[in-house]
Motif scaffolding. Sequence first.
Motif, PDB file in Angstrom:
ATOM      1  N   MET A   1      -1.203  -9.293  -3.741  1.00  0.00           N
ATOM      2  CA  MET A   1      -1.718  -8.324  -4.710  1.00  0.00           C
ATOM      3  C   MET A   1      -3.003  -7.666  -4.198  1.00  0.00           C
ATOM      4  O   MET A   1      -3.195  -6.462  -4.362  1.00  0.00           O
ATOM      5  CB  MET A   1      -1.965  -9.023  -6.047  1.00  0.00           C
ATOM      6  CG  MET A   1      -0.700  -9.464  -6.764  1.00  0.00           C
ATOM      7  SD  MET A   1      -1.011 -10.582  -8.158  1.00  0.00           S
ATOM      8  CE  MET A   1      -2.009  -9.542  -9.218  1.00  0.00           C
ATOM      9  N   VAL A   2      -3.873  -8.469  -3.595  1.00  0.00           N
ATOM     10  CA  VAL A   2      -5.092  -7.907  -3.012  1.00  0.00           C
ATOM     11  C   VAL A   2      -4.733  -6.917  -1.906  1.00  0.00           C
ATOM     12  O   VAL A   2      -5.304  -5.821  -1.806  1.00  0.00           O
ATOM     13  CB  VAL A   2      -5.994  -9.026  -2.452  1.00  0.00           C
ATOM     14  CG1 VAL A   2      -7.196  -8.438  -1.718  1.00  0.00           C
ATOM     15  CG2 VAL A   2      -6.459  -9.945  -3.579  1.00  0.00           C
ATOM     16  N   TYR A   3      -3.761  -7.290  -1.099  1.00  0.00           N
ATOM     17  CA  TYR A   3      -3.322  -6.421  -0.007  1.00  0.00           C
ATOM     18  C   TYR A   3      -2.737  -5.113  -0.562  1.00  0.00           C
ATOM     19  O   TYR A   3      -3.066  -4.015  -0.091  1.00  0.00           O
ATOM     20  CB  TYR A   3      -2.284  -7.135   0.848  1.00  0.00           C
ATOM     21  CG  TYR A   3      -1.759  -6.311   1.988  1.00  0.00           C
ATOM     22  CD1 TYR A   3      -2.526  -6.108   3.142  1.00  0.00           C
ATOM     23  CD2 TYR A   3      -0.499  -5.725   1.935  1.00  0.00           C
ATOM     24  CE1 TYR A   3      -2.061  -5.347   4.193  1.00  0.00           C
ATOM     25  CE2 TYR A   3      -0.016  -4.962   2.983  1.00  0.00           C
ATOM     26  CZ  TYR A   3      -0.804  -4.778   4.107  1.00  0.00           C
ATOM     27  OH  TYR A   3      -0.329  -4.010   5.151  1.00  0.00           O
ATOM     28  N   ALA A   4      -1.898  -5.221  -1.577  1.00  0.00           N
ATOM     29  CA  ALA A   4      -1.289  -4.028  -2.175  1.00  0.00           C
ATOM     30  C   ALA A   4      -2.352  -3.138  -2.802  1.00  0.00           C
ATOM     31  O   ALA A   4      -2.253  -1.902  -2.759  1.00  0.00           O
ATOM     32  CB  ALA A   4      -0.254  -4.440  -3.224  1.00  0.00           C
ATOM     33  N   ALA A   5      -3.388  -3.752  -3.375  1.00  0.00           N
ATOM     34  CA  ALA A   5      -4.467  -2.970  -3.983  1.00  0.00           C
ATOM     35  C   ALA A   5      -5.209  -2.155  -2.927  1.00  0.00           C
ATOM     36  O   ALA A   5      -5.477  -0.960  -3.119  1.00  0.00           O
ATOM     37  CB  ALA A   5      -5.426  -3.902  -4.713  1.00  0.00           C
ATOM     38  N   ARG A   6      -5.541  -2.795  -1.824  1.00  0.00           N
ATOM     39  CA  ARG A   6      -6.255  -2.071  -0.770  1.00  0.00           C
ATOM     40  C   ARG A   6      -5.363  -1.011  -0.133  1.00  0.00           C
ATOM     41  O   ARG A   6      -5.814   0.102   0.177  1.00  0.00           O
ATOM     42  CB  ARG A   6      -6.749  -3.050   0.298  1.00  0.00           C
ATOM     43  CG  ARG A   6      -7.511  -2.380   1.450  1.00  0.00           C
ATOM     44  CD  ARG A   6      -8.665  -1.560   0.927  1.00  0.00           C
ATOM     45  NE  ARG A   6      -9.367  -0.840   1.986  1.00  0.00           N
ATOM     46  CZ  ARG A   6     -10.023   0.291   1.809  1.00  0.00           C
ATOM     47  NH1 ARG A   6     -10.084   0.850   0.603  1.00  0.00           N
ATOM     48  NH2 ARG A   6     -10.624   0.886   2.816  1.00  0.00           N
ATOM     49  N   LEU A   7      -4.100  -1.324   0.035  1.00  0.00           N
ATOM     50  CA  LEU A   7      -3.158  -0.364   0.591  1.00  0.00           C
ATOM     51  C   LEU A   7      -3.064   0.870  -0.306  1.00  0.00           C
ATOM     52  O   LEU A   7      -3.017   2.013   0.178  1.00  0.00           O
ATOM     53  CB  LEU A   7      -1.787  -1.015   0.746  1.00  0.00           C
ATOM     54  CG  LEU A   7      -0.757  -0.318   1.618  1.00  0.00           C
ATOM     55  CD1 LEU A   7      -1.254  -0.189   3.054  1.00  0.00           C
ATOM     56  CD2 LEU A   7       0.551  -1.087   1.590  1.00  0.00           C
ATOM     57  N   CYS A   8      -3.044   0.632  -1.616  1.00  0.00           N
ATOM     58  CA  CYS A   8      -2.978   1.741  -2.565  1.00  0.00           C
ATOM     59  C   CYS A   8      -4.208   2.635  -2.425  1.00  0.00           C
ATOM     60  O   CYS A   8      -4.102   3.862  -2.466  1.00  0.00           O
ATOM     61  CB  CYS A   8      -2.866   1.197  -3.979  1.00  0.00           C
ATOM     62  SG  CYS A   8      -2.613   2.458  -5.224  1.00  0.00           S
ATOM     63  N   GLU A   9      -5.373   2.030  -2.253  1.00  0.00           N
ATOM     64  CA  GLU A   9      -6.587   2.819  -2.076  1.00  0.00           C
ATOM     65  C   GLU A   9      -6.509   3.688  -0.821  1.00  0.00           C
ATOM     66  O   GLU A   9      -6.895   4.858  -0.825  1.00  0.00           O
ATOM     67  CB  GLU A   9      -7.805   1.891  -1.995  1.00  0.00           C
ATOM     68  CG  GLU A   9      -8.133   1.214  -3.325  1.00  0.00           C
ATOM     69  CD  GLU A   9      -9.293   0.249  -3.205  1.00  0.00           C
ATOM     70  OE1 GLU A   9      -9.925  -0.046  -4.243  1.00  0.00           O
ATOM     71  OE2 GLU A   9      -9.581  -0.226  -2.078  1.00  0.00           O
ATOM     72  N   LEU A  10      -5.996   3.109   0.273  1.00  0.00           N
ATOM     73  CA  LEU A  10      -5.896   3.861   1.520  1.00  0.00           C
ATOM     74  C   LEU A  10      -4.884   4.996   1.426  1.00  0.00           C
ATOM     75  O   LEU A  10      -5.068   6.059   2.023  1.00  0.00           O
ATOM     76  CB  LEU A  10      -5.519   2.912   2.666  1.00  0.00           C
ATOM     77  CG  LEU A  10      -6.561   1.861   3.053  1.00  0.00           C
ATOM     78  CD1 LEU A  10      -6.002   0.930   4.126  1.00  0.00           C
ATOM     79  CD2 LEU A  10      -7.846   2.526   3.543  1.00  0.00           C
TER      80      LEU A  10
END
Length: 252
Positions: free
Chosen positions: A160-169
Amino acid sequence: MAAQFPGALRAIAEAGARRVVLEVPDGEGAKTLQVAGRCYQTPGQARFTRSDLVVALGGGTVTDMAGFVASTWQRGARLVHASTTLLALVDAAVGGKTGINLPSGKNLAGTFYQPERVLADDVTDRGLRRHLNYGHTAGQAIETASGFTLRHGEAVALGMVYAARLCELLTGARGITADTQDALHRVGLPTRLQATVSFKQMWDLMQQDKKVSPGRPSFVLGPRRGTATLACMPQREIARAAYDDVLRPERR
């Protein structure tokens, strides 16, 4: 509410059944003595018997009220729950609890009454149910790469943390990662890899995920609170940047 489910009502009609549709207010407004009285009046006028079928089509307050009415109509009519929310499906529709609210408290009038069936239409990876895969594509890759030393919930939290950062990028949104990390911290879940899981391991395993197909949106992102969307697997460079930003184990 009835207008939201024309397919279900059409299926009942096509089966040759006579139907009486009774709508109730949204939320806890459905669970009052006044609404219960109206629910009794309608089947009475329709000469509803205990061998007829009550179908509760809606969320938890609908199944609570419908179950209460079915359990007390002629000391027990047939009942089926067709839940339309995840919470109703896994909580209110199972276990047999029914109830209505009184001025002095919630669910003070109620019974235990099991439905004949609980119908679910979110049991395959189609439609909105695919949003429940949030955090799982990366999370399951991390879980596998760790040799299953990480528990599934811990690995999905990292996903989930990874998906959150990916979404920001990918979208330029801000604050998603920080909000996610804060929420996970509060419930004691990890937000940074401690096990040695390389980006290459995670990347290779994500490509093997059963949900992933070339060109097919399958990676779940949450651009805003309470929303989810599907995106294709990111390019390797962006995927690597997200890993480096939020997952890569800190060097000691």
